[in-house]
Design an enzyme around this catalytic site. Structure first.
Site, short mmCIF file in Angstrom:
data_model
loop_
_atom_site.label_atom_id
_atom_site.label_comp_id
_atom_site.label_asym_id
_atom_site.label_seq_id
_atom_site.Cartn_x
_atom_site.Cartn_y
_atom_site.Cartn_z
CG HIS B 159 -2.09 -0.70 1.23
ND1 HIS B 159 -3.06 -0.95 0.46
CD2 HIS B 159 -2.14 -2.32 1.91
CE1 HIS B 159 -3.89 -1.90 0.63
NE2 HIS B 159 -3.31 -2.85 1.60
CB CYS B 201 -2.24 3.35 -4.34
SG CYS B 201 -3.44 2.28 -3.95
#
Lengths: 602, 387
Positions: B159, B201
């Site tokens: 992440h 991301c």
């Protein structure tokens, strides 16, 4: 260097190369460890020429024991015996054959006298399954006896754990002084020796350690035949880890070379114990076969092994279950205080494998029977409520109807559970039972854990309870793991005992004894040594709110910005009159008015 | 005359040189020296913990599988997995990690060696591996022993956000730290060329700050975009892979050690129609043209082999001398095993005191001395005030 060869033969060299080839698939695979070439026939030829120089031998064995709950217990043992001396100063051992070089180098570099390491997933349920051949606690356990010539035991211990973590792909480097103890009476050496100065012993467990294929892969690579031939072809991780209990261990110790016991030989035992569950692996049917357990069948014995046998325990009512293929070979062995009968399948005999060249044992149940209650059993749990205090209860059961025997209980509690040792009570049959020997070493915060060792006499047919209260400490915020709400683990207690045996144990050491009955040396006939591990504990420590630093920074910056900012503005802001600029139309009108001499617009 | 002759000579020499160079460039010998690396390393990191981040472990293991298949050995791969998914108690199929090729591909396999696992995957350990500043007792399998002729592949997944990547839900690494680590590697000559792939991301923010030469970077999404996961699996209950790595795995499955696919094909993996996010790449710091860089320069370990037809004499194997330990002194007395639970010995064992305590009676003697001195100074009459 990797070279592509297009021939079918394997390059076999007496000097070990670092990379191995897979003949059939023509893929290039490399490994850390120096390993023998894979061609089985070549292997045998190479082996023959060196039997004169390096006197080592390899034996492998599989014991299958059906359990009463319908589960099945399989225990693999691979033993390499080598007549050499790792600890001699003059000449370093450089020629390895069956004994893995990575472990041999570790033994000589750190002057190790005995090494026992085990990786376990699951907990052994003594009351349902009986006693295991080789017990182990959940997680990773490492205990080592160093040689008396070592001057800095702690330094050697730290480096040894790092090296072993690289060999077994496990995070053993988390073993440091905060979870290492030095037992004063437990864990006597299992090998030959006279002096037992406990300053050279170190013991540590990591209850949180996970066991998976990455630990099995290097363990299999230590075997002489790898996972290509012999009993080790059955070791497939997808089946082994889908079980109730899985434990793999490596035990290295010096043993007697022959019956007169005049010289030492080094013994390396690799053991793998697995219990397959009736419902998850067995689909609920009390019918087990090698193919159902391991998804493989046996095709040949390891060519490097002097003996390769499969034992199936048929003591519990031979009429109750059926074993196929039937074999006339039976053997009796006294193990764990009981005389058991085994059907023996000798894999070095080619007729074992039949026409299909594969051996698939099949066991089918026809009825139920009772199990012998294990004589010694221990449990442990945490009592209390809240996040401040608690109580550890260890319960030891003696199920023998009339004999009392002593047990040695060893407890190693991390420093963050601060034990109040004045609240230690030992009660048997609701009466106080004073231990004959207590050794307690208190913890030092962030340096050393608690160590409590007690020798307790257990009355016959009784339950003994040891309780001690503790308080939970507050850790510094960097000492918390990334998932602190899971809890913190406390390692299993170890209960060591000499349990009275119903059958006379065999004190003679013979070469042809099966491996599973010759692990622990037997000194007297009337009792056998057993070690029982309790459950590890999971305790919650008071956890801070880790988002607080972020919250504090935000709040402080806001307060400073609002408070100081407005104050600064008040002090330094000056007001100036600003002439607004007129729109274009009015400016033109003003120009015309100035020419006309008429007063201007605002 | 001589001037013309010289000119002609010069022209001939130059043209010969040009022809020679052209030949070198296109012949096998030319290709032999074009890439400049002699060994390959890979550092594959999964930074997420917890069962619902199964897809990050599957991502890393897919790249591990491809890299192993194309030839990089385990000793040259540093694999860091922050959590164990294969033997997790929530995994309905233990010892397996599936990627989404119809649940057929078990990327965990039977032969896997994880070097850093669980709590060991921290920012500090990752940076230490890259820069080589590890404690002396670290085993070889946990070190990145690259030199100035190594091509390194670095793959990160987890992440992330704009300018950072989260490690295990408790700490982050920023893009500036990563760029500085690569600069340290360059200054210590720890790589020849480096390929950096990140699947998180806003992954493109992680390579914005690089400033060392010979770096090529790929990311699964631009700044402001989220990298999405592929379909969930209903039996296992979590998403199995991320979209970018899923298509990357599909692409890599077609590559074999002798394939001539180059980096331009890698840049085309997962266009926006398939990935929803826009993959990005950065090649300005890279000195060669990406079209001439083979995929196997980073993902595989293809060695240049010179086949010779001459015979080579190997020396006959040396017989080692027969080692007899302590052959001079014959041990007549037999050795024995130690008693496992010597009850009598344990009971009479005196606990060893390592800390020094003053000898018995010392404290008593000290207090007597103090009292004596007190009463000598102030007289015996004060005694009645005490009693």
């Amino acid at each position: 260097m990797i070279q592509e060869t297009h021939s079918d033969t394997i390059v076999a060299s007496p000097v070990y190369t670092r990379y191995i080839y897979i003949k059939k698939k023509k893929r290039l695979v490399a490994s850390h460890f120096c390993r023998l070439p894979l061609s089985v026939v070549e292997l045998f030829k190479v082996g023959e020429s060196f039997t004169a120089a390096a006197r080592d031998q390899f034996q492998e064995e599989l014991v299958i024991r059906p359990l009463h709950s319908g589960d099945i217990y399989a225990s693999f043992q691979f033993r390499t015996l080598w007549d050499t001396d790792f600890l001699q100063e003059r000449q370093k051992v450089s020629h390895y054959r069956l004994f893995p070089k990575s472990l041999g180098q570790v033994l000589s570099k750190f002057s190790v006298r005995e090494l026992h390491i085990s990786f376990t997933q699951g907990f052994w349920r003594t009351m349902q399954w009986g006693q295991p051949f080789i017990p182990s606690p959940p997680g990773a356990e490492l205990w080592v006896w160093f040689h008396d010539t070592v001057s800095d035991v702690d330094g050697n211990w730290k480096e040894l754990t790092n090296v072993l973590s690289g060999i077994f792909c496990a995070s053993l480097n988390f073993i440091d002084l905060t979870n290492t103890v030095q037992p004063s009476a437990s864990f006597k050496p299992l090998g030959l020796g006279n002096a037992t100065d406990h300053r050279f012993l170190r013991y540590a467990t990591l209850p949180r350690e996970i066991v998976c294929t990455e630990n099995l892969t290097p363990w299999k690579k230590l075997l002489p035949c790898g996972s290509k031939a012999g009993l080790s072809v059955l070791l497939k991780s997808e089946k082994l880890f889908h079980s109730s209990f899985h434990s793999q261990a490596v035990h290295i110790r010096p043993v007697c070379q022959d019956e007169q016991c005049t010289s030492k030989a080094w013994e390396l035992r690799q053991t793998l114990n697995v219990v397959f569950d009736l419902y998850t692996s067995g689909q609920g049917k009390k019918e087990w076969s090698l193919f159902k357990m391991f998804s493989r069948t046996l095709t040949e014995a390891c060519p490097l092994a002097t003996s390769s046998k499969v034992y199936v325990d048929i003591t519990d009512n031979p009429e109750l279950f059926e074993l196929s293929p039937a074999t006339p070979l039976l053997s009796q062995a006294v193990v764990l205080g009981d005389r058991r009968t085994y059907s023996v399948f000798d894999l070095t005999r080619a007729e074992m494998f039949g026409q299909l060249r594969s051996l698939n044992l099949l066991l089918r149940w026809k009825g139920d029977s009772d199990m012998l209650r294990p004589l010694l059993h221990a449990e442990r749990y945490v009592a209390g409520f809240g996040l401040q205090t608690g109580e550890i209860h260890t319960v030891i059961y003696n199920n023998h109807p009339y004999r009392a025997f002593p047990v040695l209980l060893m407890d190693s509690v991390p420093w963050y559970l601060q034990l109040y040792i004045h609240t230690l009570t030992v009660t048997s049959k609701s009466r106080d039972n004073k231990p004959s020997y207590i050794h307690y070493q208190p913890a030092k915060d962030r340096h050393r854990p608690h160590l409590l060792e007690m020798l307790i006499q257990l009355p016959p047919h009784s339950m003994t309870e040891v309780t001690v209260q503790f308080e939970r400490a507050l850790l510094k915020w960097t000492e918390y793991t990334p998932d602190p709400n899971h809890g913190f683990y406390v390692g299993s207690s170890v209960v060591s005992a000499l349990v009275p045996s119903m059958v006379a144990m065999n004190t003679n050491f013979t070469q042809d004894q099966p491996l599973f009955s010759s692990f622990v040396p037997v000194k007297e006939e009337s009792s056998y040594f057993v070690r029982v591990y309790t459950e590890p504990l999971l305790v919650n420590l008071p956890t801070p709110d880790f988002s607080m630093p972020y919250n504090v920074i935000c709040l402080t910056c806001t307060v400073v910005a609002v408070g100081y900012g407005s104050f600064y503005n008040l002090l330094t802001r000056t007001f100036q009159v600003d002439e607004p600029s007129l729109p274009l139309a009015k400016r033109l009108a003003n120009l015309i008015r100035r020419i006309r001499g008429v007063p201007l617009l605002a | 005359m001589s001037h013309d002759f010289l000119q002609m000579h010069l022209k001939a020499v130059i043209s010969c040189l040009l022809i020679f160079l052209y030949k070198v460039h296109t012949t096998k010998a030319g290709q032999f020296f074009s890439s400049g690396h002699t060994n390959n390393w890979a550092v594959l990191v999964c930074t997420s913990r917890f069962w619902f981040n199964y897809r990050h472990v599957a991502n890393t293991l897919s790249v591990y599988r491809s890299v192993k298949r194309l030839g990089i050995p385990d000793s040259h791969i540093v694999l860091m997995l922050a959590d164990d998914m294969a033997c997790n108690y929530r995994n309905p199929k233990p010892a397996t990690v599936f990627s989404h090729k119809n649940m057929e591909l078990n990327v965990y396999g039977d032969d896997v060696e994880v070097d850093y696992r669980g709590y060991e995957v921290t920012v500090e350990n990752f940076l230490r591996v890259l820069t080589g500043r590890l404690p002396p007792s670290t085993p070889r399998s946990k070190r990145l022993l690259s030199d100035d002729r190594s091509n390194i592949l670095i793959y990160l997944t987890g992440h992330g956000g704009n300018g950072f990547l989260k490690f295990q839900d408790s700490e982050e690494i920023s893009n500036m730290e990563l760029a500085d680590a690569f600069e340290q590697m360059w200054q210590k000559r720890r790589y020849n060329e480096l390929l950096f792939i990140i699947d998180t991301c806003q992954g493109a923010s992680m390579y914005e700050r690089f400033y060392s030469p010979n770096l090529m970077a790929l990311a699964s999404s631009q700044v402001g975009e989220d990298s999405l996961s592929h379909q969930p699996d209903l039996a296992i209950g979590v998403h199995l892979m991320d979209k970018y790595t899923f298509y990357l795995l599909e692409f890599l499955e077609e590559v074999h050690p002798a394939s001539q696919a180059n980096m331009n094909d890698l840049f085309k993996v997962c266009p926006q129609s398939q990935c929803v996010s826009t993959p990005g790449h950065r090649t300005d710091l890279f000195q060669r043209d990406p079209g001439s860089v083979l995929i196997t320069d980073f993902f595989g370990s293809v060695r240049k082999v010179e086949i010779t037809k001459d015979t080579i004499n190997l020396t006959s194997p040396v017989e080692p001398p027969i080692q007899r330990s302590g052959s001079g002194d014959i041990q007549i007395e037999s050795l024995t095993y130690v008693d496992q639970l010597p009850v009598a010995e344990i009971i009479h064992q005196k606990p060893k005191q390592k800390d020094w305590h003053p000898p018995d009676g010392f404290i008593l003697g000290l207090w007597t001395l103090i009292l004596l001195v007190f009463f000598q100074t102030y007289g015996i009459k004060h005694l009645k005030h005490i009693f």
